[in-house]
Enzyme design. Structure first.
Site, PDB file in Angstrom:
ATOM      1  N   CYS A  44       0.468  13.295 -46.662  1.00  0.00           N
ATOM      2  CA  CYS A  44       0.772  13.980 -45.402  1.00  0.00           C
ATOM      3  C   CYS A  44       1.035  15.558 -45.378  1.00  0.00           C
ATOM      4  CB  CYS A  44       1.791  13.267 -44.755  1.00  0.00           C
ATOM      5  SG  CYS A  44       1.817  13.421 -42.663  1.00  0.00           S
ATOM      6  N   HIS A  63       0.330   7.419 -45.947  1.00  0.00           N
ATOM      7  CA  HIS A  63       1.589   7.368 -46.699  1.00  0.00           C
ATOM      8  C   HIS A  63       1.743   6.098 -47.585  1.00  0.00           C
ATOM      9  CE1 HIS A  63       3.896  10.456 -44.419  1.00  0.00           C
ATOM     10  NE2 HIS A  63       3.118  10.409 -43.530  1.00  0.00           N
ATOM     11  N   GLU A 103       3.952   5.827 -49.609  1.00  0.00           N
ATOM     12  CA  GLU A 103       5.610   5.390 -49.732  1.00  0.00           C
ATOM     13  C   GLU A 103       6.101   4.638 -48.655  1.00  0.00           C
ATOM     14  OE1 GLU A 103       4.274   8.037 -48.795  1.00  0.00           O
ATOM     15  OE2 GLU A 103       5.740   8.771 -47.342  1.00  0.00           O
TER      16      GLU A 103
END
EC number: 6.3.5.3
Lengths: 83, 226
Positions: B85, B202, B204
């Site tokens: 990002c 993302h 994560e």
């Protein structure tokens, strides 16, 4: 050393989509304005001292190359005036 | 051997990355950018967020901070680097990866789950997947539209440097499945080495089972295999 103002104008390259400008255009149309197109640009006014107008221009161009513009998406131009 | 997650002023996915990596048993620590890159760094995460308030352009300021030259050297030496990002925007602004991530075609911030097609699986970041596999990962960005000249983008495609494309559930990289107007539906790309990758989605946020799909785990496992 002479005092100059270098004006760096950074624009999106021709053909690169500008969604913010498009949104702004639509807002102007909602206000009743007639327009064909709208382009936006960033303008940086840099006060600096240099030995010559050429040196001032060179420094401002270096600023544009290294930070103010992103060569992938931007074109830029530099104008230098006495201050 | 520790993965360094570089925190800039305005990073906000650094702790998410740390927790996600910890969940996978990968040792990681958050590093404040002014403290420099630790000597035992075995991998680098450029995390998401809004470094320097996205002043000038998303990622532009962080990309000029002193730690970036250390990141560039580490990347050139083969240390795995993953930009997520805002980290992807920083990666492109540093020149670690080609192109630029700029204002979404919608001109809006978009926060939603998307499907990605794995374009190649012979990289550390995608070894856990099959080529052509469709994975589900969230995006959360206002400037994620991938821009690059057609000529250069074609060169990247010929070099097989596209890692992920936005696609529909069936793996078709259609215009309707492209959330932000990215050229050729590009969601993630490789740098000069396969060990350097950036992506707007993302991973994560798709790793901890408690928060939803876990398709992002394989990307973060790249730090084990690189």
């Amino acid at each position: 050393m002479t005092a100059y103002t270098a004006t760096v104008t950074v624009r999106l390259k021709h053909g690169v989509l500008d969604p913010e400008a498009e949104t702004t255009k639509q807002a102007l149309e909602r206000l009743g304005f007639e327009l064909e197109a709208l382009r936006s640009a960033d303008r940086f006014e840099v006060d600096l001292e240099a030995d010559s107008i050429a040196a001032a221009r060179e420094r401002a161009e270096d600023m544009a190359e290294r930070l103010l513009a992103n060569p992938t998406i931007h074109d830029y131009d530099v104008e230098v005036d006495d201050r | 051997m520790t993965v360094s997650i570089i925190r800039f002023g305005g990073s906000n996915c650094d702790r998410d990355a740390e927790r996600a990596l910890a969940h996978l048993g990968i040792d990681a620590e958050i590093v404040w950018h002014e403290d420099g890159l630790p000597a035992d760094t075995s991998g680098i995460v450029l995390p998401g967020g809004f470094s320097y308030g996205d002043y000038l352009r998303a990622g532009a300021m962080a990309a000029r901070s002193p730690i970036v030259s250390a990141v560039r050297e580490a990347a050139a030496d083969g240390t795995p680097v993953l930009g997520v990002c805002n980290g992807a925007q920083i990666g492109c602004e540093t020149g670690l990866t080609d192109g630029a991530f700029t204002t979404n075609e919608s001109a809006r911030f978009q926060c939603e789950h998307v499907h990605l097609r794995v374009e190649r699986n012979d990289t550390p970041w995608t070894a856990a997947y099959d080529e052509g596999e469709v994975i589900e990962i969230p995006i959360a960005h206002g400037e994620g539209r991938y821009e690059l000249s057609e000529r250069r983008l074609t060169e990247l495609e010929v070099d097989d440097r596209i890692l992920f494309r936005y696609c529909d559930e069936d793996g078709e990289p259609s215009a309707a499945a492209n959330p932000n107007g990215s050229k050729h539906n590009v969601a993630g790309i490789l740098g000069d080495r396969k060990t350097v990758a950036v992506l707007m989605p993302h991973p994560e946020r798709a790793t901890l089972p408690a928060v939803g799909p876990t398709d992002g785990q394989g990307i973060l496992r790249g730090f084990e295999t690189a």
